[in-house]
Design an enzyme around this catalytic site. Structure first.
Site, PDB file in Angstrom:
ATOM      1  N   ASN A 175       6.590   1.641  -3.739  1.00 13.67           N
ATOM      2  CA  ASN A 175       7.350   2.776  -4.273  1.00 13.67           C
ATOM      3  C   ASN A 175       7.842   3.570  -3.073  1.00 13.67           C
ATOM      4  OD1 ASN A 175       8.326   5.079  -5.463  1.00 13.67           O
ATOM      5  ND2 ASN A 175       6.337   5.811  -6.209  1.00 13.67           N
TER       6      ASN A 175
ATOM      7  N   LYS B  86       9.780   6.034  -3.000  1.00 22.03           N
ATOM      8  CA  LYS B  86      10.020   7.455  -3.307  1.00 22.03           C
ATOM      9  C   LYS B  86      11.379   7.865  -2.730  1.00 22.03           C
ATOM     10  CE  LYS B  86       5.076   8.058  -3.688  1.00 22.03           C
ATOM     11  NZ  LYS B  86       3.883   8.901  -3.565  1.00 22.03           N
TER      12      LYS B  86
ATOM     13  N   HIS C  86       5.490   8.381 -13.135  1.00 21.17           N
ATOM     14  CA  HIS C  86       4.740   8.627 -11.894  1.00 21.17           C
ATOM     15  C   HIS C  86       4.233  10.072 -11.907  1.00 21.17           C
ATOM     16  CE1 HIS C  86       3.850   9.249  -7.656  1.00 21.17           C
ATOM     17  NE2 HIS C  86       3.762   7.943  -7.560  1.00 21.17           N
TER      18      HIS C  86
ATOM     19  N   GLU D  97       4.303  12.296  -9.776  1.00 26.75           N
ATOM     20  CA  GLU D  97       5.274  13.248  -9.210  1.00 26.75           C
ATOM     21  C   GLU D  97       6.318  13.627 -10.265  1.00 26.75           C
ATOM     22  OE1 GLU D  97       6.156  10.912  -5.722  1.00 26.75           O
ATOM     23  OE2 GLU D  97       4.126  11.296  -5.012  1.00 26.75           O
TER      24      GLU D  97
ATOM     25  N   GLU E 121      -3.168   5.625 -10.886  1.00 28.36           N
ATOM     26  CA  GLU E 121      -2.983   6.347  -9.633  1.00 28.36           C
ATOM     27  C   GLU E 121      -3.649   7.725  -9.721  1.00 28.36           C
ATOM     28  OE1 GLU E 121       0.641   4.722  -7.280  1.00 28.36           O
ATOM     29  OE2 GLU E 121       1.289   6.402  -8.509  1.00 28.36           O
TER      30      GLU E 121
ATOM     31  N   GLY F 241      -0.971   9.933  -1.215  1.00 31.34           N
ATOM     32  CA  GLY F 241      -0.437  10.530   0.004  1.00 31.34           C
ATOM     33  C   GLY F 241      -1.429  11.394   0.757  1.00 31.34           C
TER      34      GLY F 241
ATOM     35  N   SER G 292      -2.967   5.795  -1.541  1.00 32.81           N
ATOM     36  CA  SER G 292      -3.396   5.518  -0.158  1.00 32.81           C
ATOM     37  C   SER G 292      -3.843   4.069   0.051  1.00 32.81           C
ATOM     38  CB  SER G 292      -4.485   6.495   0.274  1.00 32.81           C
ATOM     39  OG  SER G 292      -3.989   7.833   0.238  1.00 32.81           O
TER      40      SER G 292
HETATM   41  P1  13P Z   1       0.624   6.590  -1.226  1.00 36.10           P
HETATM   42  O1  13P Z   1       0.401   5.102  -1.103  1.00 36.10           O
HETATM   43  O2  13P Z   1       1.539   7.131  -0.191  1.00 36.10           O
HETATM   44  O3  13P Z   1      -0.657   7.319  -1.372  1.00 36.10           O
HETATM   45  O4  13P Z   1       1.414   6.796  -2.625  1.00 36.10           O
HETATM   46  C1  13P Z   1       0.928   6.210  -3.772  1.00 36.10           C
HETATM   47  C2  13P Z   1       1.960   6.314  -4.828  1.00 36.10           C
HETATM   48  O5  13P Z   1       2.235   7.387  -5.335  1.00 36.10           O
HETATM   49  C3  13P Z   1       2.652   5.086  -5.241  1.00 36.10           C
HETATM   50  O6  13P Z   1       3.386   5.290  -6.402  1.00 36.10           O
END
Ligand code: 13P
Length: 247
Positions: free
Chosen positions: A9, A11, A93, A95, A165, A171, A211
């Site tokens: 992803n 982003k 997601h 976010e 997740e 992150g 992560s």
């Molecule tokens: P990270 O791997 O940067 O922690 O992000 C995970 C994520 O949100 C994947 O959709």
């Protein structure tokens, strides 16, 4: 047997030249990987990446509206994603849920719409740190799954990929332990077995995300109910992402 699925992803990262370069390099490195490989790139890069004619890498979007078309300024529809040949779309997601106010009901509408258009949804679920501390992980994630799959028959449900997740692991560099991830993934599969049946639940792939790095992927993938990963930060570097894909 469930085919492992490792999805990146990206982003809101990568310009068009950067996206093309990353996919070309990644394709060379993962050609012989056993896992299914997906790159979920920004909308602006999708048709150009599709035009590369990649063999191994499948493509996905990171969001979409549930309507086919209409007065929804700034949104992208399932019809448009099918138009540019998307195999997958990330739905719900954290976010999107936290920053853009997406509800479980919207996630359900989007999941239904993606399936209607022949695009396989990657449906994200997961709890915040406060919710985990309050012991709410199980009821919360269970409710997210029940609503997301509402109105979806078993034949379609097996096309859905679930991504667990935990928000506190996204992150932050703080990965859930493989045991913590396995525990929730097993609970998700049990919930799917309640909604459908054992066979359907066994066929649905459940990823872990948060992560994920080359250093922790093997331990995660060793777990019975972890069928893949949804990778954020580490998917931006083709070398790191390829190492994860070839765990
Ligand atoms: P990270 O791997 O940067 O922690 O992000 C995970 C994520 O949100 C994947 O959709």
């Amino acid at each position: 047997m469930r085919t492992p699925i490792i999805a990146g992803n990206w982003k809101m990262h990568k310009t068009l030249p950067e996206a093309i370069e990353a996919c070309r390099r990644l394709e060379e490195m993962v050609e012989d990987a056993k896992a299914e490989v997906v790159v979920c790139a920004p909308f602006t890069a999708l048709s150009a990446l599709k035009a590369l004619g990649l063999n191994k890498i499948k493509l996905g979007a990171q969001n979409m509206h549930f309507a086919r078309e209409g007065a929804f300024t700034g949104e992208v529809s399932p019809l448009m994603l099918r138009d540019v040949g998307m195999d997958y779309v990330i739905i719900g997601h954290s976010e999107r849920r936290e920053i853009f106010g997406e509800t479980d009901e919207m996630v359900n509408s989007k999941t239904l719409a993606a399936l209607d258009h022949g695009i396989d949804p990657i449906v994200c679920v997961g709890e915040s740190l406060d919710q985990r501390k309050a012991g709410e992980t199980e009821p919360l994630v269970k409710g997210q799954i029940q609503t997301a799959f509402d109105g979806i028959g078993a034949a379609e449900a097996v096309k859905v990929v679930v991504a667990y997740e935990p928000i506190w692991a996204i992150g932050t560099g703080e990965t859930a332990t493989a045991e913590q991830a396995q525990e929730v993934n097993a609970m998700i599969r049990a919930t799917l077995a309640e909604i459908y049946d054992h066979e359907t639940a066994e066929a649905i792939r459940i990823q872990y995300g948060g992560s994920v790095k080359p250093a922790n992927i093997t331990e995660l993938m060793d777990k019975e109910d972890i069928d893949g990963a949804l990778v954020g930060g580490a998917s931006l570097k083709p070398e790191d992402f390829a190492a994860i894909v070839k765990y």
